[in-house]
Design a protein around this motif. Structure first.
Motif, PDB file in Angstrom:
ATOM      1  N   LEU A 127       1.037  -1.000   0.045  1.00 34.30           N
ATOM      2  CA  LEU A 127       0.121   0.039   0.247  1.00 34.30           C
ATOM      3  C   LEU A 127       0.987   1.228  -0.012  1.00 34.30           C
ATOM      4  N   ILE A 128       0.428   2.192  -0.726  1.00 30.82           N
ATOM      5  CA  ILE A 128       1.334   3.635  -0.543  1.00 30.82           C
ATOM      6  C   ILE A 128       0.375   4.555   0.300  1.00 30.82           C
ATOM      7  N   SER A 162      -4.685  12.963   8.265  1.00 26.97           N
ATOM      8  CA  SER A 162      -5.570  11.861   8.087  1.00 26.97           C
ATOM      9  C   SER A 162      -4.592  10.895   7.113  1.00 26.97           C
ATOM     10  N   LEU A 163      -4.663   9.500   7.244  1.00 25.74           N
ATOM     11  CA  LEU A 163      -3.794   8.638   6.496  1.00 25.74           C
ATOM     12  C   LEU A 163      -4.630   7.938   5.673  1.00 25.74           C
ATOM     13  N   TRP A 164      -4.455   8.006   4.501  1.00 25.10           N
ATOM     14  CA  TRP A 164      -5.250   7.316   3.238  1.00 25.10           C
ATOM     15  C   TRP A 164      -4.252   6.172   2.504  1.00 25.10           C
ATOM     16  N   ASP A 165      -4.790   5.335   1.791  1.00 21.54           N
ATOM     17  CA  ASP A 165      -3.781   4.662   0.761  1.00 21.54           C
ATOM     18  C   ASP A 165      -4.343   4.936  -0.612  1.00 21.54           C
ATOM     19  N   GLN A 166      -3.703   4.494  -1.703  1.00 24.56           N
ATOM     20  CA  GLN A 166      -4.058   4.839  -3.018  1.00 24.56           C
ATOM     21  C   GLN A 166      -5.225   4.213  -3.557  1.00 24.56           C
ATOM     22  N   ASN A 167      -5.981   3.610  -2.724  1.00 26.79           N
ATOM     23  CA  ASN A 167      -7.229   3.284  -3.062  1.00 26.79           C
ATOM     24  C   ASN A 167      -8.550   3.940  -2.321  1.00 26.79           C
ATOM     25  N   GLY A 168      -8.003   5.050  -1.657  1.00 24.75           N
ATOM     26  CA  GLY A 168      -8.983   5.865  -0.828  1.00 24.75           C
ATOM     27  C   GLY A 168      -9.489   5.259   0.126  1.00 24.75           C
TER      28      GLY A 168
END
Length: 152
Positions: free
Chosen positions: A33-34, A42-48
């Motif tokens: 995951l990126i 807030s922390l999010w990945d490349q898939n939202g």
């Protein structure tokens, strides 16, 4: 088919940066995951998908210093490999170097502070277990000595 004029052919050597090596190794170990920090921290990945920073742990941290000899300003890149208890693993890159991003500082301070507290609790538990084991060993030795002494 024509022949290749070796005098004209240039050899291009691909240089892989240490940052790329660490990221490739991390992906190979399942950190796929990126992660990105949004403006609100807030922390999010490349898939939202949102991740609660309070549930994240730093599995690995590596700081790469810039090279002052290359004529550019000195910058540092920090790679964080993050994971949570649900098994989600990913990479968070802080490439701002000396131009610190307050979001990144707050996030990493929170995660590291929690990690340090957890590590301290584990260390205290380990110390208590070692003291208990030493006590049991002592009791066992005393009982064995008394048993041997009573047989004589």
């Amino acid at each position: 088919m024509g022949t290749i004029n070796e005098a004209v052919v240039e050899t291009v050597e691909e240089q892989v940066s240490p940052v790329t090596v660490v990221i490739n190794e991390a992906v190979g170990k399942g950190f796929d995951l990126i992660f990105r920090l949004k403006e609100d921290g807030s922390l999010w990945d490349q898939n939202g998908i949102y991740y609660n920073p309070a549930q994240m742990k730093i599995a690995y941290k590596r700081i790469f210093e810039g090279n002052p000899e290359d004529g550019r300003s000195i910058r540092a890149t920090t790679i964080y490999l993050l994971r949570n208890d649900e098994g989600d693993k990913g990479i968070l890159v802080d490439a701002d170097g000396i131009y610190e991003d307050s979001r990144m500082v707050r996030f990493t301070n929170e995660v590291e502070k929690r990690y340090d507290a957890t590590r301290e609790r584990k260390l205290q538990t380990k110390n208590k277990l070692m003291i208990a084991a030493a006590g049991l060993l002592l009791i066992s030795s005393v009982l064995t000595f008394k048993l041997i002494s009573s047989r004589k």
